[in-house]
Motif scaffolding. Sequence first.
Motif, mmCIF file in Angstrom:
data_model
loop_
_atom_site.group_PDB
_atom_site.id
_atom_site.type_symbol
_atom_site.label_atom_id
_atom_site.label_comp_id
_atom_site.label_asym_id
_atom_site.label_seq_id
_atom_site.Cartn_x
_atom_site.Cartn_y
_atom_site.Cartn_z
ATOM 1 N N VAL A 18 0.851 -1.193 0.000
ATOM 2 C CA VAL A 18 0.000 0.000 0.000
ATOM 3 C C VAL A 18 0.884 1.239 0.000
ATOM 4 N N THR A 19 0.611 2.169 -0.925
ATOM 5 C CA THR A 19 1.349 3.428 -0.940
ATOM 6 C C THR A 19 0.405 4.592 -0.649
ATOM 7 N N LEU A 20 0.978 5.699 -0.182
ATOM 8 C CA LEU A 20 0.190 6.860 0.234
ATOM 9 C C LEU A 20 -0.234 7.748 -0.927
ATOM 10 N N GLY A 21 0.192 7.426 -2.146
ATOM 11 C CA GLY A 21 -0.173 8.247 -3.285
ATOM 12 C C GLY A 21 0.559 9.570 -3.287
ATOM 13 N N ASP A 22 -0.084 10.592 -3.830
ATOM 14 C CA ASP A 22 0.513 11.927 -3.887
ATOM 15 C C ASP A 22 0.515 12.533 -2.482
ATOM 16 N N PRO A 23 1.691 12.867 -1.949
ATOM 17 C CA PRO A 23 1.739 13.377 -0.570
ATOM 18 C C PRO A 23 1.096 14.743 -0.401
ATOM 19 N N ALA A 24 0.857 15.457 -1.507
ATOM 20 C CA ALA A 24 0.222 16.772 -1.416
ATOM 21 C C ALA A 24 -1.288 16.698 -1.385
ATOM 22 N N GLY A 25 -1.842 15.499 -1.621
ATOM 23 C CA GLY A 25 -3.284 15.339 -1.662
ATOM 24 C C GLY A 25 -3.826 14.632 -0.432
ATOM 25 N N ILE A 26 -5.027 14.072 -0.578
ATOM 26 C CA ILE A 26 -5.689 13.430 0.554
ATOM 27 C C ILE A 26 -5.292 11.963 0.702
ATOM 28 N N PRO A 92 1.654 21.274 0.377
ATOM 29 C CA PRO A 92 0.347 20.613 0.340
ATOM 30 C C PRO A 92 -0.586 21.284 -0.661
ATOM 31 N N ALA A 93 -1.468 20.470 -1.243
ATOM 32 C CA ALA A 93 -2.532 20.961 -2.126
ATOM 33 C C ALA A 93 -2.010 21.681 -3.358
ATOM 34 N N ARG A 94 -0.826 21.259 -3.822
ATOM 35 C CA ARG A 94 -0.255 21.853 -5.031
ATOM 36 C C ARG A 94 0.466 20.784 -5.830
ATOM 37 N N THR A 95 0.477 20.928 -7.156
ATOM 38 C CA THR A 95 1.283 20.036 -7.977
ATOM 39 C C THR A 95 2.747 20.429 -7.860
ATOM 40 N N SER A 96 3.617 19.419 -7.910
ATOM 41 C CA SER A 96 5.055 19.699 -7.832
ATOM 42 C C SER A 96 5.834 18.469 -8.250
ATOM 43 N N ALA A 97 7.061 18.697 -8.703
ATOM 44 C CA ALA A 97 7.955 17.589 -9.028
ATOM 45 C C ALA A 97 8.282 16.785 -7.782
ATOM 46 N N GLU A 98 8.382 17.467 -6.633
ATOM 47 C CA GLU A 98 8.717 16.766 -5.389
ATOM 48 C C GLU A 98 7.630 15.763 -5.008
ATOM 49 N N ALA A 103 5.732 9.964 -4.922
ATOM 50 C CA ALA A 103 4.723 8.971 -5.290
ATOM 51 C C ALA A 103 5.328 7.892 -6.179
ATOM 52 N N LEU A 104 6.132 8.281 -7.178
ATOM 53 C CA LEU A 104 6.755 7.311 -8.076
ATOM 54 C C LEU A 104 7.756 6.425 -7.346
ATOM 55 N N HIS A 105 8.499 7.004 -6.408
ATOM 56 C CA HIS A 105 9.475 6.224 -5.650
ATOM 57 C C HIS A 105 8.799 5.069 -4.916
ATOM 58 N N PHE A 306 -7.283 18.371 -3.800
ATOM 59 C CA PHE A 306 -6.501 19.416 -3.138
ATOM 60 C C PHE A 306 -7.380 20.364 -2.323
ATOM 61 N N ASP A 307 -8.644 20.509 -2.720
ATOM 62 C CA ASP A 307 -9.514 21.487 -2.044
ATOM 63 C C ASP A 307 -9.898 21.076 -0.629
ATOM 64 N N ILE A 308 -9.716 19.802 -0.266
ATOM 65 C CA ILE A 308 -10.110 19.383 1.085
ATOM 66 C C ILE A 308 -8.942 18.814 1.879
ATOM 67 N N VAL A 309 -7.727 18.978 1.390
ATOM 68 C CA VAL A 309 -6.566 18.441 2.107
ATOM 69 C C VAL A 309 -6.499 19.029 3.520
ATOM 70 N N GLY A 310 -6.329 18.160 4.509
ATOM 71 C CA GLY A 310 -6.144 18.599 5.880
ATOM 72 C C GLY A 310 -7.400 19.030 6.602
ATOM 73 N N ARG A 311 -8.552 18.920 5.974
ATOM 74 C CA ARG A 311 -9.803 19.364 6.612
ATOM 75 C C ARG A 311 -10.498 18.244 7.373
ATOM 76 N N GLY A 312 -9.998 17.028 7.266
ATOM 77 C CA GLY A 312 -10.580 15.920 8.012
ATOM 78 C C GLY A 312 -11.907 15.443 7.476
ATOM 79 N N VAL A 313 -12.172 15.678 6.182
ATOM 80 C CA VAL A 313 -13.461 15.273 5.618
ATOM 81 C C VAL A 313 -13.289 14.277 4.469
ATOM 82 N N ALA A 314 -12.096 13.784 4.249
ATOM 83 C CA ALA A 314 -11.857 12.842 3.153
ATOM 84 C C ALA A 314 -12.666 11.568 3.369
ATOM 85 N N ASP A 315 -13.314 11.097 2.306
ATOM 86 C CA ASP A 315 -14.171 9.906 2.356
ATOM 87 C C ASP A 315 -13.370 8.694 1.881
ATOM 88 N N PRO A 316 -13.146 7.702 2.736
ATOM 89 C CA PRO A 316 -12.316 6.562 2.361
ATOM 90 C C PRO A 316 -13.045 5.464 1.597
#
Length: 341
Positions: A18-26, A92-98, A103-105, A306-316
């Motif tokens: 299991v990977t965490l996906g994009d670290p800037a997202g949810i 957080p909540a932004r696209t970036s090479a980092e 995510a690819l790693h 990105f619009d809900i990152v860190g708000r605690g409302v992500a639906d799993p």
Amino acid sequence: MSTTDARVDVHHRPTVAVTLGDPAGIGPELVALLLHRPQTTERARVLVLAARAELDAAYRAAGVPPLPLGADGAPGTVVLLDDGTLPAQAAPARTSAEAGARALHQLDRAVGLVRDGRAEAIVFAPLNKTSLHLAGMTEEDELRWFAGRLGHTGPTSELNVLDGLWTARVTSHIPLSAVAERITAERIEVITTLLHEALRDAGHQPRLGVCALNPHNGENGAFGREEIDQIRPGVERARARGIDVSGPFPSDTIFLAARRGDFNGIVTMFHDQGQIAMKLIGFSGGVTVQGGLPVPIATPAHGTAFDIVGRGVADPTSTVNAFDIAVATATAALARATPAT
């Protein structure tokens, strides 16, 4: 509700990377919520590919206590595979090479576990294609990236799953102007077979329908001949293989037939033909399966939000469904590979 009703055999408990996906997202929040569900570690041995600090931050963002860590991945615990690399700071909540590079790693590590026989399935949280391409990914999508890393040269199709309905695409991420020339009887047969096998491997009895390309199913050739010259012959070739498939049917009515139970799988001709219908059926809970690959790989069908990152409302819900599909498919494969006693 889970998108699969297959039961996990405790004697064939698979190992899932299991990977965490994009670290800037949810994604990290979703994984934390997935791990906190008791059935997750009961159904599989879970390998989490992340740094300890990343996983701890994910638990905090999701507002849930961390699970115990263990080397054996017993129920109620997870195995943390921290390779000692620290991610570059990704805003957080932004696209970036980092963000894309991190995510690819971790996806590379997950593929390595599969190749080494240490995992039977992969589940990854949402990715952002812009960040992946900024990080150097040259493939147009994750499916082609996975196929290349796994050395898979056979047919593939992104499969979308929602409320027990599976869809596959004859064409996917190409211009609409290029679709018609890519539709061949052979391709129809191949993708229909792929969808049939994916449903069967996930524990379902496939009942497939195939979309037309043109309005009114081509109106007997008045609105185009693809249905006559390519799609219907492809359906007949698939039926000759023993597959329960029919069509083509007009694309503006076939999903109504599926909703009343006529089909549990639909072959679509192009990306939005299926995606629009599926997202109208219901956005929450959808899963994307990397179809045709030699190992089950699944992810939520939604994006990084990105619009809900860190708000605690992500639906799993979609993440849970993706995990359950991967586990059901991997469990069935393990059962088939284990000699009867």
